[in-house]
Design an enzyme around this catalytic site. Sequence first.
Site, short mmCIF file in Angstrom:
data_model
loop_
_atom_site.label_atom_id
_atom_site.label_comp_id
_atom_site.label_asym_id
_atom_site.label_seq_id
_atom_site.Cartn_x
_atom_site.Cartn_y
_atom_site.Cartn_z
N GLY A 92 -4.94 0.29 -10.90
CA GLY A 92 -5.71 1.00 -9.88
C GLY A 92 -5.58 2.50 -10.12
N ARG A 93 -5.63 3.27 -9.04
CA ARG A 93 -5.59 4.73 -9.16
C ARG A 93 -4.34 5.21 -9.89
NH1 ARG A 93 -7.87 4.08 -3.45
NH2 ARG A 93 -5.86 3.08 -3.22
N ILE A 94 -3.16 4.75 -9.44
CA ILE A 94 -1.92 5.26 -10.03
C ILE A 94 -1.70 4.65 -11.42
CG2 ILE A 94 0.60 5.41 -9.75
CD1 ILE A 94 0.03 5.43 -6.66
N THR A 109 7.70 2.06 -9.10
CA THR A 109 7.39 3.12 -8.11
C THR A 109 6.37 2.59 -7.11
OG1 THR A 109 5.64 4.06 -9.51
CG2 THR A 109 7.84 5.02 -9.74
N ARG A 134 6.45 -0.85 -4.67
CA ARG A 134 7.19 -1.23 -3.46
C ARG A 134 8.35 -2.13 -3.87
NH1 ARG A 134 5.17 2.32 -1.21
NH2 ARG A 134 3.99 2.38 0.73
N GLU A 176 14.85 -0.61 2.14
CA GLU A 176 15.12 0.83 2.20
C GLU A 176 15.61 1.25 3.58
OE1 GLU A 176 11.57 2.83 0.81
OE2 GLU A 176 11.61 1.73 -1.06
N HIS A 178 12.72 6.92 -2.99
CA HIS A 178 11.30 6.81 -2.62
C HIS A 178 10.63 8.19 -2.53
CE1 HIS A 178 8.23 3.99 -0.47
NE2 HIS A 178 7.61 4.97 -1.13
#
Length: 323
Positions: free
Chosen positions: A155-157, A236, A238, A267, A285
Amino acid sequence: MKPRVLVTRHVYPAAIPILQEHCVVDYQDRYEVMDEARLQKKLQLADGVVCQLTDPMTRAVIESAPNLRVISQIAVGHDNIDIAAATARNIVVTNTPDVLTEATADLTFALLLATARKLPTAERFLRDGKWQRWDVDLLCGGDVHGSTLGLVGLGRIGQAVARRAKGFSMRVLYASRNQAPRELEQELGVMRVPLDALLRESDFVSLHVPLNDDTRHLISIAQLCQMKRTAVLINTARGPIVDERALIAALEEGLLAGAGLDVFEDEPNVPGDLLALPNVVLLPHIGSAVTSVRSLMCAIAARDCAAFLSGEQPEHAVNPEVL
Ligand code: NAP
Ligand code: GLV
């Protein structure tokens, strides 16, 4: 009467006047996270909420907010929000994609390089006064340049990471439910393969899928066993996409060489067994933690919340079917 908006936690200041122009704002300007009971109480009068990925926007919370019409999340990921519950009540959910893509891709690459080249260990070695001389095998790591990178999610990342990998002459594979358009594959120089093949062939496996029912524990012991013993896992996306216990066991057994993690299953709790491993790089995070980016994320969430409550279309609706 102006609509009421709850801002659950401390945000960059630019967000508040954007909301105040159209709304009465209940700004909880502190860092503590509200639990479900407190959120339920604070949302009794709210028409909108500006929340963060730490906030448990569960079905119970959503269903007990009688006037709620918009949930604006300061993040692209929205796994803390029960989207089905919101949609069932015609509540629009907005998020903050795009603006954090490059920052998160930068951090992904920083983590990849830091893990491969043992940067935190090397820095600690120097600071601890252990550096006596240059040695031929001192703190040697693995090659990044020219190696194979496997992206789970393009996707975008994922795409932004692929662009960076080009500069390192990496061979880039990707696994995704859908094939990217041919032109995009060519531009990025990436090849789609099944997840099994990606795990077997990659020197670095980097995760870029959202957390949902399909991706929870997508990487568990069976997948880790398929990776090269010299490979490194980067997450990076989840924490719960990786079975953390399985990852710890795999690292302890030497089934893979290392891991670079910005996200964790529970977390901010990081298992002691993970902290004890020498071949992991652990970050709290901070994928999108660039001042200008975070400030924009706050402003975008505020703008979408205020826009919707003023009768306009929000820019980034996660469940546009309710509009
Ligand atoms: P995006 O553009 O929606 O990309 C996600 C990609 O995952 C999509 O291309 C989708 O493609 C693919 N995908 C979804 N389910 C899949 C599955 N089961 N198997 C394989 N691929 C799957 O999202 P993004 O903006 O890149 O962000 C990705 C995630 O990064 C966010 O959801 C968030 O959790 C995380 N994130 C973390 C940080 C941080 O601070 N560490 C910062 C920003 C974002 P298909 O539909 O074709 O499969
Ligand atoms: C951060 O983790 C985000 O999803 O924006």
